[in-house]
Enzyme design. Structure first.
Site, PDB file in Angstrom:
ATOM      1  N   THR A  76       0.816  -1.217   0.000  1.00  0.00           N
ATOM      2  CA  THR A  76       0.000   0.000   0.000  1.00  0.00           C
ATOM      3  C   THR A  76       0.846   1.262   0.000  1.00  0.00           C
ATOM      4  O   THR A  76       0.439   2.290  -0.548  1.00  0.00           O
ATOM      5  CB  THR A  76      -0.951  -0.004   1.216  1.00  0.00           C
ATOM      6  OG1 THR A  76      -1.807  -1.141   1.116  1.00  0.00           O
ATOM      7  CG2 THR A  76      -1.802   1.254   1.275  1.00  0.00           C
ATOM      8  N   THR A 121       1.211  -4.897   3.862  1.00  0.00           N
ATOM      9  CA  THR A 121       0.937  -5.236   5.254  1.00  0.00           C
ATOM     10  C   THR A 121       0.167  -6.543   5.418  1.00  0.00           C
ATOM     11  O   THR A 121       0.191  -7.144   6.494  1.00  0.00           O
ATOM     12  CB  THR A 121       0.169  -4.105   5.948  1.00  0.00           C
ATOM     13  OG1 THR A 121      -1.074  -3.867   5.260  1.00  0.00           O
ATOM     14  CG2 THR A 121       0.988  -2.826   5.976  1.00  0.00           C
ATOM     15  N   ASP A 122      -0.518  -7.014   4.382  1.00  0.00           N
ATOM     16  CA  ASP A 122      -1.282  -8.251   4.505  1.00  0.00           C
ATOM     17  C   ASP A 122      -0.392  -9.455   4.810  1.00  0.00           C
ATOM     18  O   ASP A 122      -0.826 -10.405   5.465  1.00  0.00           O
ATOM     19  CB  ASP A 122      -2.080  -8.526   3.230  1.00  0.00           C
ATOM     20  CG  ASP A 122      -3.317  -7.649   3.103  1.00  0.00           C
ATOM     21  OD1 ASP A 122      -3.676  -6.984   4.100  1.00  0.00           O
ATOM     22  OD2 ASP A 122      -3.924  -7.631   2.020  1.00  0.00           O
TER      23      ASP A 122
END
Length: 323
Positions: free
Chosen positions: A10, A87-88
């Protein structure tokens, strides 16, 4: 010199009107150029590794990222490495490196919860703080770190605990290692204890995670067993499964394939507390390996590392007992 390895996520994204959502759009150099004042923190070298959303990271790409990080750590002119990551899956790459790297030089993972086109893009602030931590003497020997939202976490215990809030990352039951307060890196606790480092030539794969729920049976266990080298069961509570899963676990063990018991609960250890059918005591007596306080995704990485290194059952039991 701090090397910043950009993998996407992101932090590199902008909203694309045609696609109706955020997609990777910025290079590492673009992000660095938008991060005002970072040159006053440390000299930063950019490594454009990839431009991937977090869910596009694979076992092979994660292993290649580890190799790239270790290559930079071996350089005499490099004092630390920062990795931007979606971040996932950030916690999984950070945990892998935590378990398979022995360098005292800081490795700091970071990312963003807001895209560059969003109000409140947190990428530049997180990147600056990550570089600040990587350049700090107090971070040496603390293992792999994750810096998000002014907080410093250990790669051993951090997880993404919220889907989209900026304070999404936590170390459940432990809290952060420290903070970055107006440019000062402050550690409030140390990375706990010592740990075994496993550095195989390759990761063992495929290894699946099979989740447990009320009324679960052995269908997913049996489907995974056809190709799987091992399996992690995300069990209930203390490490218990419904009775209908027991036959499936026995079939894995009969094939001499390891079954690792973790918990779908966010905090706490699995153990041999319950003696009923499907209880942890019965699973242990069947031959399952207990993952301690590892979450399922951590246990999976440990199983990939240890099977990749050729550890036998006795060594696996000893290794997982550390957690």
């Amino acid at each position: 010199m701090i090397v910043a390895i950009f993998t996407g996520g992101t932090i590199s994204m902008r909203h694309d009107a045609a696609l109706g959502g955020a997609v990777p759009a910025l290079t590492g150099q673009d992000i660095l150029s938008a991060t005002r004042g970072i040159e006053e923190v440390a000299a930063v070298e950019v490594d454009e590794f990839a431009a991937l959303p977090g869910p596009h990271m694979t076992v092979e790409r994660m292993w290649a990222l580890r190799a790239r990080i270790l290559m930079h750590l071996d350089r005499d002119d490099v004092s630390g490495v920062v990795v931007t990551h979606g971040t996932d899956t950030l916690e999984e790459s950070a945990y892998l490196l935590s378990r398979s790297s022995a360098s005292a030089k800081p490795v700091v993972f970071t990312g963003a919860m807001r895209a560059a086109s969003d109000l409140g893009w947190d990428g530049p602030a997180n990147l600056t703080n990550a570089v600040r931590v990587a350049a700090s003497d107090v971070a040496r020997g603390q293992g792999v770190l994750v810096v998000m939202g002014d907080r410093v976490y250990s790669g051993f215990d951090v997880t993404k605990a919220h889907t989209h809030m900026q304070d999404a990352f936590e170390s459940p039951g432990l809290g952060p290692l420290g903070i970055v307060d107006e440019g000062t890196v402050i550690f409030r606790r140390e990375t706990p204890g010592t740990w075994t480092v496993v550095m195989p030539e390759r990761l063992a794969t495929p290894i699946d995670i099979v989740y447990t729920w009320l009324g679960a049976d052995s269908r997913l266990l049996d489907a995974s067993r056809a190709d799987g080298l091992g399996v992690v069961v995300a069990a209930l509570g203390r490490g218990n499964v419904p009775p209908a899963m027991c036959d499936g676990i026995e079939r894995w063990l009969a094939d001499d394939k390891p079954v690792v018991i973790s918990s779908r609960a966010l905090r706490g250890r699995v153990g041999h507390t319950y003696g009923y059918t499907g209880g942890g005591r019965r699973l242990f007596e069947m031959g399952a390996i207990f993952a301690g306080n590892r979450r399922p995704q951590q246990a999976r990485i440990d199983l990939m590392l240890t099977l990749g290194a050729g550890l036998d059952r006795a060594a696996l039991l000893e290794y997982f007992a550390e957690g």
